[in-house]
Structures are given as C-alpha cells and as structure tokens.
Design a protein around this motif. Structure first.
Motif, PDB file in Angstrom:
ATOM      1  N   LYS A   1     -13.646 -21.839 -63.850  1.00 21.36           N
ATOM      2  CA  LYS A   1     -14.935 -22.157 -63.238  1.00 21.36           C
ATOM      3  C   LYS A   1     -15.105 -23.664 -63.248  1.00 21.36           C
ATOM      4  O   LYS A   1     -14.638 -24.348 -64.148  1.00 21.36           O
ATOM      5  CB  LYS A   1     -16.082 -21.514 -64.031  1.00 21.36           C
ATOM      6  CG  LYS A   1     -16.138 -20.028 -63.908  1.00 21.36           C
ATOM      7  CD  LYS A   1     -17.335 -19.487 -64.659  1.00 21.36           C
ATOM      8  CE  LYS A   1     -17.390 -17.980 -64.578  1.00 21.36           C
ATOM      9  NZ  LYS A   1     -18.537 -17.447 -65.317  1.00 21.36           N
ATOM     10  N   LYS A   2     -15.809 -24.174 -62.246  1.00 18.39           N
ATOM     11  CA  LYS A   2     -16.068 -25.609 -62.171  1.00 18.39           C
ATOM     12  C   LYS A   2     -17.574 -25.826 -62.084  1.00 18.39           C
ATOM     13  O   LYS A   2     -18.323 -24.974 -61.618  1.00 18.39           O
ATOM     14  CB  LYS A   2     -15.360 -26.215 -60.966  1.00 18.39           C
ATOM     15  CG  LYS A   2     -13.845 -26.083 -61.102  1.00 18.39           C
ATOM     16  CD  LYS A   2     -13.134 -27.094 -60.304  1.00 18.39           C
ATOM     17  CE  LYS A   2     -11.646 -26.988 -60.587  1.00 18.39           C
ATOM     18  NZ  LYS A   2     -10.906 -28.002 -59.929  1.00 18.39           N
TER      19      LYS A   2
ATOM     20  N   THR B   1     -14.152 -28.718 -64.917  1.00 20.28           N
ATOM     21  CA  THR B   1     -13.842 -27.484 -65.633  1.00 20.28           C
ATOM     22  C   THR B   1     -14.485 -27.581 -67.018  1.00 20.28           C
ATOM     23  O   THR B   1     -14.899 -28.666 -67.441  1.00 20.28           O
ATOM     24  CB  THR B   1     -12.325 -27.296 -65.796  1.00 20.28           C
ATOM     25  OG1 THR B   1     -11.821 -28.363 -66.594  1.00 20.28           O
ATOM     26  CG2 THR B   1     -11.619 -27.257 -64.447  1.00 20.28           C
ATOM     27  N   GLU B   2     -14.555 -26.451 -67.736  1.00 16.98           N
ATOM     28  CA  GLU B   2     -15.111 -26.467 -69.096  1.00 16.98           C
ATOM     29  C   GLU B   2     -14.329 -27.435 -69.988  1.00 16.98           C
ATOM     30  O   GLU B   2     -14.908 -28.162 -70.784  1.00 16.98           O
ATOM     31  CB  GLU B   2     -15.074 -25.066 -69.723  1.00 16.98           C
ATOM     32  CG  GLU B   2     -16.136 -24.115 -69.214  1.00 16.98           C
ATOM     33  CD  GLU B   2     -17.541 -24.421 -69.738  1.00 16.98           C
ATOM     34  OE1 GLU B   2     -17.724 -25.282 -70.611  1.00 16.98           O
ATOM     35  OE2 GLU B   2     -18.472 -23.769 -69.248  1.00 16.98           O
TER      36      GLU B   2
ATOM     37  N   ASP C   1     -15.559 -21.612 -53.320  1.00 18.99           N
ATOM     38  CA  ASP C   1     -14.200 -21.296 -53.758  1.00 18.99           C
ATOM     39  C   ASP C   1     -13.155 -22.062 -52.973  1.00 18.99           C
ATOM     40  O   ASP C   1     -12.007 -21.665 -52.904  1.00 18.99           O
ATOM     41  CB  ASP C   1     -13.957 -19.796 -53.601  1.00 18.99           C
ATOM     42  CG  ASP C   1     -13.435 -19.173 -54.854  1.00 18.99           C
ATOM     43  OD1 ASP C   1     -13.350 -19.864 -55.872  1.00 18.99           O
ATOM     44  OD2 ASP C   1     -13.085 -17.982 -54.802  1.00 18.99           O
ATOM     45  N   ALA C   2     -13.495 -23.166 -52.400  1.00 21.06           N
ATOM     46  CA  ALA C   2     -12.589 -23.915 -51.528  1.00 21.06           C
ATOM     47  C   ALA C   2     -11.419 -24.543 -52.278  1.00 21.06           C
ATOM     48  O   ALA C   2     -10.404 -24.837 -51.697  1.00 21.06           O
ATOM     49  CB  ALA C   2     -13.358 -24.994 -50.786  1.00 21.06           C
ATOM     50  N   ASP C   3     -11.547 -24.819 -53.590  1.00 26.23           N
ATOM     51  CA  ASP C   3     -10.451 -25.441 -54.327  1.00 26.23           C
ATOM     52  C   ASP C   3      -9.291 -24.494 -54.484  1.00 26.23           C
ATOM     53  O   ASP C   3      -9.357 -23.489 -55.040  1.00 26.23           O
ATOM     54  CB  ASP C   3     -10.883 -25.875 -55.750  1.00 26.23           C
ATOM     55  CG  ASP C   3     -11.852 -27.028 -55.723  1.00 26.23           C
ATOM     56  OD1 ASP C   3     -11.646 -27.944 -54.933  1.00 26.23           O
ATOM     57  OD2 ASP C   3     -12.805 -26.977 -56.510  1.00 26.23           O
TER      58      ASP C   3
ATOM     59  N   GLU D   1     -24.376 -27.175 -63.340  1.00 27.20           N
ATOM     60  CA  GLU D   1     -24.548 -26.111 -62.352  1.00 27.20           C
ATOM     61  C   GLU D   1     -23.171 -25.600 -61.993  1.00 27.20           C
ATOM     62  O   GLU D   1     -22.274 -26.390 -61.693  1.00 27.20           O
ATOM     63  CB  GLU D   1     -25.173 -26.642 -61.060  1.00 27.20           C
ATOM     64  CG  GLU D   1     -26.588 -27.115 -61.164  1.00 27.20           C
ATOM     65  CD  GLU D   1     -27.088 -27.676 -59.829  1.00 27.20           C
ATOM     66  OE1 GLU D   1     -26.264 -27.922 -58.924  1.00 27.20           O
ATOM     67  OE2 GLU D   1     -28.286 -27.871 -59.723  1.00 27.20           O
ATOM     68  N   GLU D   2     -22.988 -24.270 -62.013  1.00 26.24           N
ATOM     69  CA  GLU D   2     -21.690 -23.710 -61.620  1.00 26.24           C
ATOM     70  C   GLU D   2     -21.485 -23.902 -60.126  1.00 26.24           C
ATOM     71  O   GLU D   2     -22.395 -23.692 -59.324  1.00 26.24           O
ATOM     72  CB  GLU D   2     -21.608 -22.231 -61.958  1.00 26.24           C
ATOM     73  CG  GLU D   2     -20.249 -21.642 -61.685  1.00 26.24           C
ATOM     74  CD  GLU D   2     -20.109 -20.197 -62.134  1.00 26.24           C
ATOM     75  OE1 GLU D   2     -19.201 -19.543 -61.637  1.00 26.24           O
ATOM     76  OE2 GLU D   2     -20.903 -19.749 -62.966  1.00 26.24           O
ATOM     77  N   VAL D   3     -20.296 -24.330 -59.746  1.00 22.66           N
ATOM     78  CA  VAL D   3     -19.935 -24.501 -58.347  1.00 22.66           C
ATOM     79  C   VAL D   3     -19.415 -23.164 -57.843  1.00 22.66           C
ATOM     80  O   VAL D   3     -18.438 -22.649 -58.375  1.00 22.66           O
ATOM     81  CB  VAL D   3     -18.856 -25.607 -58.186  1.00 22.66           C
ATOM     82  CG1 VAL D   3     -18.439 -25.733 -56.738  1.00 22.66           C
ATOM     83  CG2 VAL D   3     -19.365 -26.920 -58.728  1.00 22.66           C
TER      84      VAL D   3
END
Length: 168
Positions: A109-110, A146-147, A166-168, A161-163
């Motif tokens: 997660k980013k 990332t965490e 899902d483009a990455d 805020e979670e991004v």
C-alpha cells in the motif's frame, strides 16, 4: 487448497471415456466426460470398463509479503527447504503452501503523507533520500510512500491518506 474434485473413467492405456451426442461411449486420448460425483464415475466404469480417476483443481497461489517471498525463494535453493522455512519464519504453514503451490507478492500500500503543523503542504520523495513539500493539489502526482518508507523517513506521526490509484 480447493477440495472440489472431478471424476472421469480412464482405461489402462490412459484413454478417457466420452459419450457422443447419441450417448454412445467412446475412448479418447484427451478430453472425456467428467462428473462431480465419484458414484456416477464408478457406474460408468462398471458399465463400460476402465477405472475412476480423480482430477483436483489447481490450487490458488499464496499471496506473500516481499520478505516472505524471499524466504520461499531461498528455500528452493536449500538442501532442506522445510527446515529452512521453519528457521526463518513463524508462518511455516503459509510459506510451505507457497513453496508447494506457488506464490505472488502482495503489492505494498502507498500513502500520501501530510507535513506536520501545516495545512497546505504534503511530503513527496525526490530521489531515494530527499523529501520536499508540495501543495495539496500536486500530492496525487508525487506522494505515494510505502509503510517502510514512512518509517525510514520518520513520518509515522504524520497524517497519511492511502492512495487508491492502482496505476503503479
């Protein structure tokens, strides 16, 4: 692992029983008729010869973290893979399933991370080590920590805020 099974009738030459549109039995090298119950397959084998064989669906790949995947990869090069996994992790059952059935690595997660004590600035990465700030309108373009990066830069106490893109 899924316990759903399919049954077919096979002869000693590995030919499979199939029925044409008229219901006439024939033997094929590939294909054949399948049933979800072993009793139907047993009935076919008694009537037409051959023996019942069981087909089990391919198991789903296990989703692992990057660290867990490294352990499983290293276990493939070990003389005693199970011992290696037991020594390196407390998730033996999960990692042994991954070793046997295959695995994929979970995408981290980013997050966008807000600069503390401001209302209008967010951090972004510039290269591997530099942090710069930007306005909220630009955060979608350049944030995405990332965490482990949040910990690396000491940003655990910052608003994040979670991004979801899902483009990455």
């Amino acid at each position: 692992m899924s316990e759903e099974k399919l049954y077919a009738v096979e002869d000693d030459n590995r030919l499979h029983l199939a029925f044409n549109d008229a219901g006439k039995p024939m033997w094929f090298q590939t294909g054949g008729n399948f049933t979800a119950t072993d009793s139907v397959a047993s009935m076919w084998s008694l009537k037409h010869g051959g023996h019942v064989v069981t087909f089990i669906q391919e198991p789903k790949k296990v989703v692992l973290s990057k660290e867990q995947a490294e352990i499983v990869d290293a276990a493939h090069n070990s003389k005693r893979p199970a011992s290696y996994i037991i020594l390196k992790s407390n998730d033996e059952e999960l990692l042994m399933n991954a070793y046997v059935n295959g695995f994929t690595v979970a995408k981290e997660k980013k997050y966008n991370v807000k600069v503390p004590h401001t209302k209008e600035a967010w951090y972004y990465k510039s290269g591997d080590t530099d942090l710069l700030t930007i306005c909220p309108a630009d955060k979608e373009l350049r944030g995405k920590f990332t965490e482990s990066e949040i910990e690396q830069y000491g940003l655990q106490d910052c608003e994040k805020e979670e991004v979801t893109d899902d483009a990455d």
